[in-house]
Design an enzyme around this catalytic site. Structure first.
Site, PDB file in Angstrom:
ATOM      1  N   GLY A  98       6.853  -5.116  -6.174  1.00 20.46           N
ATOM      2  CA  GLY A  98       5.930  -6.120  -6.703  1.00 20.46           C
ATOM      3  C   GLY A  98       5.025  -5.460  -7.725  1.00 20.46           C
ATOM      4  O   GLY A  98       5.412  -4.500  -8.391  1.00 20.46           O
ATOM      5  N   HIS A 138      -7.282   4.600   3.827  1.00 19.54           N
ATOM      6  CA  HIS A 138      -7.111   3.334   3.110  1.00 19.54           C
ATOM      7  C   HIS A 138      -7.984   3.310   1.837  1.00 19.54           C
ATOM      8  O   HIS A 138      -8.886   2.487   1.715  1.00 19.54           O
ATOM      9  CB  HIS A 138      -7.453   2.151   4.036  1.00 19.54           C
ATOM     10  CG  HIS A 138      -6.901   0.840   3.556  1.00 19.54           C
ATOM     11  ND1 HIS A 138      -6.563  -0.181   4.403  1.00 19.54           N
ATOM     12  CD2 HIS A 138      -6.629   0.363   2.303  1.00 19.54           C
ATOM     13  CE1 HIS A 138      -6.118  -1.218   3.710  1.00 19.54           C
ATOM     14  NE2 HIS A 138      -6.152  -0.903   2.429  1.00 19.54           N
TER      15      HIS A 138
HETATM   16  P1  NDP Z   1       3.063  -8.230  -4.630  1.00 16.41           P
HETATM   17  O1  NDP Z   1       3.119  -9.555  -3.973  1.00 16.41           O
HETATM   18  O2  NDP Z   1       2.991  -8.172  -6.116  1.00 16.41           O
HETATM   19  O3  NDP Z   1       4.290  -7.340  -4.193  1.00 16.41           O
HETATM   20  C1  NDP Z   1       4.801  -7.318  -2.918  1.00 16.41           C
HETATM   21  C2  NDP Z   1       6.296  -7.100  -3.006  1.00 16.41           C
HETATM   22  O4  NDP Z   1       6.808  -6.985  -1.671  1.00 16.41           O
HETATM   23  C3  NDP Z   1       7.046  -8.218  -3.690  1.00 16.41           C
HETATM   24  O5  NDP Z   1       7.892  -7.654  -4.653  1.00 16.41           O
HETATM   25  C4  NDP Z   1       7.877  -8.849  -2.567  1.00 16.41           C
HETATM   26  O6  NDP Z   1       9.156  -9.230  -3.013  1.00 16.41           O
HETATM   27  C5  NDP Z   1       8.029  -7.689  -1.611  1.00 16.41           C
HETATM   28  N1  NDP Z   1       8.367  -8.129  -0.271  1.00 16.41           N
HETATM   29  C6  NDP Z   1       7.980  -9.251   0.392  1.00 16.41           C
HETATM   30  N2  NDP Z   1       8.569  -9.311   1.581  1.00 16.41           N
HETATM   31  C7  NDP Z   1       9.359  -8.221   1.685  1.00 16.41           C
HETATM   32  C8  NDP Z   1      10.238  -7.728   2.669  1.00 16.41           C
HETATM   33  N3  NDP Z   1      10.435  -8.400   3.786  1.00 16.41           N
HETATM   34  N4  NDP Z   1      10.876  -6.562   2.442  1.00 16.41           N
HETATM   35  C9  NDP Z   1      10.695  -5.893   1.297  1.00 16.41           C
HETATM   36  N5  NDP Z   1       9.893  -6.318   0.316  1.00 16.41           N
HETATM   37  C10 NDP Z   1       9.227  -7.460   0.502  1.00 16.41           C
HETATM   38  O7  NDP Z   1       1.814  -7.483  -3.984  1.00 16.41           O
HETATM   39  P2  NDP Z   1       1.023  -6.193  -4.520  1.00 16.41           P
HETATM   40  O8  NDP Z   1       2.006  -5.245  -5.089  1.00 16.41           O
HETATM   41  O9  NDP Z   1      -0.125  -6.611  -5.326  1.00 16.41           O
HETATM   42  O10 NDP Z   1       0.450  -5.640  -3.121  1.00 16.41           O
HETATM   43  C11 NDP Z   1       1.333  -5.275  -2.093  1.00 16.41           C
HETATM   44  C12 NDP Z   1       0.585  -4.915  -0.830  1.00 16.41           C
HETATM   45  O11 NDP Z   1      -0.058  -3.675  -0.979  1.00 16.41           O
HETATM   46  C13 NDP Z   1      -0.546  -5.857  -0.416  1.00 16.41           C
HETATM   47  O12 NDP Z   1      -0.056  -6.990   0.272  1.00 16.41           O
HETATM   48  C14 NDP Z   1      -1.409  -4.987   0.458  1.00 16.41           C
HETATM   49  O13 NDP Z   1      -0.995  -5.101   1.796  1.00 16.41           O
HETATM   50  C15 NDP Z   1      -1.122  -3.584  -0.042  1.00 16.41           C
HETATM   51  N6  NDP Z   1      -2.266  -2.967  -0.729  1.00 16.41           N
HETATM   52  C16 NDP Z   1      -2.747  -1.787  -0.243  1.00 16.41           C
HETATM   53  C17 NDP Z   1      -3.769  -1.147  -0.886  1.00 16.41           C
HETATM   54  C18 NDP Z   1      -4.297   0.141  -0.368  1.00 16.41           C
HETATM   55  O14 NDP Z   1      -5.474   0.409  -0.557  1.00 16.41           O
HETATM   56  N7  NDP Z   1      -3.480   0.975   0.247  1.00 16.41           N
HETATM   57  C19 NDP Z   1      -4.408  -1.716  -2.086  1.00 16.41           C
HETATM   58  C20 NDP Z   1      -3.816  -2.958  -2.499  1.00 16.41           C
HETATM   59  C21 NDP Z   1      -2.779  -3.537  -1.840  1.00 16.41           C
HETATM   60  P3  NDP Z   1       9.563 -10.769  -3.145  1.00 16.41           P
HETATM   61  O15 NDP Z   1       8.842 -11.211  -4.373  1.00 16.41           O
HETATM   62  O16 NDP Z   1      11.036 -10.709  -3.295  1.00 16.41           O
HETATM   63  O17 NDP Z   1       9.094 -11.455  -1.899  1.00 16.41           O
HETATM   64  C1  DGY Z   2      -5.971  -4.759  -0.602  1.00 16.53           C
HETATM   65  O1  DGY Z   2      -6.485  -5.165  -1.654  1.00 16.53           O
HETATM   66  O2  DGY Z   2      -5.148  -5.416   0.050  1.00 16.53           O
HETATM   67  C2  DGY Z   2      -6.379  -3.396  -0.136  1.00 16.53           C
HETATM   68  O3  DGY Z   2      -5.724  -3.030   0.998  1.00 16.53           O
HETATM   69  C3  DGY Z   2      -7.845  -3.264   0.017  1.00 16.53           C
HETATM   70  O4  DGY Z   2      -8.363  -2.588  -1.090  1.00 16.53           O
END
Ligand code: NDP
Ligand code: DGY
Length: 319
Positions: free
Chosen positions: A154, A284
């Site tokens: 994503g 985190h």
């Molecule tokens: P996006 O929605 O852009 O990307 C998520 C991706 O995961 C999509 O490509 C989606 O594909 C895919 N996905 C969904 N379901 C599955 C599955 N079952 N198996 C494999 N892939 C799957 O979100 P972001 O990239 O913006 O953020 C992703 C996650 O990162 C957030 O939900 C959050 O939990 C985490 N995060 C963590 C942070 C940290 O501080 N560590 C900071 C920000 C975010 P499809 O489109 O095909 O469903």
């Molecule tokens: C998010 O945005 O989902 C992160 O995990 C918090 O920064």
């Protein structure tokens, strides 16, 4: 209208709320996560809640807030802490903070990958202890010529892939629910999860936490990985079965793991994963740059005001 902000918010976001003249702001003036009891008490009668991923917004919280509640603004892109079924039933709108934290989170994930594969925290400790060793001492694994598998290509997964290209990665695999057109820009190959596990030298998890992904990285998954492979998780802790991860790390079934997220957070200081030298655990901090957190606060505040006023929201979650 009344709003409750569950954690101290960066100033730029708070100023937007207080200067708006739209709402009276009550903010938890602490950096600690609220207890459930405190959260239930503080949301009583509010029109809007601005929350962080540690606040579980379930029917108890919605009931405690009462019928005025019209808007939930997440200070995060992730929304796995929300009971969307209950929220939808009550016609409450939701905002979140995608895109603006993508670069910071991708950067941190690369830093964690390199720290884990090149054993940086362990090396720092060695210097402090005055230790030094032979020609294979403190060796790790390099990215050049490697195969990297990204679970969830994503926004963040793609930004990680872009940053990996200059390191000379040979193959970039990804898995998920759908093929991504953008993958061509990083020579990404869509593969089943099993193939990703078995062929990758580095596995990076960047998918959201959903019922489908909960516990997805378990013994069966890890047992398909190479014993020289490195596992990185910057999504949510519950995507991983941590007992299984401990077992494969301590038995040498996989080489190392780097986790920006765990379950729970913070991880208890006596947790077995923290005893392992081949496991790097961060608190985190994916989006934790000053500018990103400031931008998140601004977006979360603007989302909140739009939800209260019933106008177009800069970043509304559709569900
Ligand atoms: P996006 O929605 O852009 O990307 C998520 C991706 O995961 C999509 O490509 C989606 O594909 C895919 N996905 C969904 N379901 C599955 C599955 N079952 N198996 C494999 N892939 C799957 O979100 P972001 O990239 O913006 O953020 C992703 C996650 O990162 C957030 O939900 C959050 O939990 C985490 N995060 C963590 C942070 C940290 O501080 N560590 C900071 C920000 C975010 P499809 O489109 O095909 O469903
Ligand atoms: C998010 O945005 O989902 C992160 O995990 C918090 O920064």
């Amino acid at each position: 209208m009344k709003v409750f902000v569950t954690k101290r918010l960066p100033q730029e976001g708070l100023e937007i709320l207080t200067a708006s003249g739209v709402c009276e702001v009550s903010m938890c003036d602490s950096d600690d996560t609220l207890t459930k009891a405190e959260l239930l008490k503080r949301v009583d009668g509010v029109d809007g809640i601005l929350c962080v991923p540690y606040d579980i917004i379930d029917s108890a919280v919605l009931d405690a807030a009462g019928p005025n509640l019209k808007m939930i603004s997440c200070f995060s892109v992730g929304f796995d802490h929300l009971d969307l079924v209950e929220i939808k039933k009550r016609g409450i709108r939701v905002g979140h903070t995608p895109d603006i934290l993508t670069d910071a989170t991708a950067e941190l994930t690369i830093a964690l990958l390199l720290a884990t594969s090149r054993r940086i925290p362990e090396g720092v400790e060695m210097v402090k202890k005055g230790e030094h060793g032979g020609s294979l001492w403190m060796c790790g694994y390099g990215l050049t010529g490697s195969t990297v598998g990204i679970i969830g290509l994503g926004r963040i997964g793609f930004a990680i892939a872009q940053r990996l290209m200059p390191f000379g990665v040979k193959r970039l695999l990804y898995s998920g629910r759908t093929v991504k057109a953008q993958a061509a820009e990083v020579n990404g190959e869509f593969v089943p999860l099993d193939t990703l596990a078995s062929d990758s030298d580095f596995v990076i998890v960047t998918c959201p936490l959903t019922p489908e992904t909960q516990g997805m990285c378990d013994k069966a998954f890890f047992s398909k990985m190479k014993n020289t492979a490195v596992f990185i998780n910057s999504s949510r802790g519950a995507v991983v079965n941590q007992e299984d991860l401990y077992e494969v790390l301590s038995s040498g079934k996989i080489a190392a793991a780097g986790l920006d997220v765990t379950s729970p957070e913070p991880l208890p200081t006596n947790h077995p994963l923290l005893t392992l030298t081949n496991c790097v655990v961060l608190p985190h901090i994916g989006s934790a740059t000053f500018s990103t957190r400031g931008a998140m606060a601004v977006l979360a505040a603007r989302n909140l005001l739009a939800g209260l006023q019933g106008t177009h929201m800069p970043s509304e979650l559709s569900f």
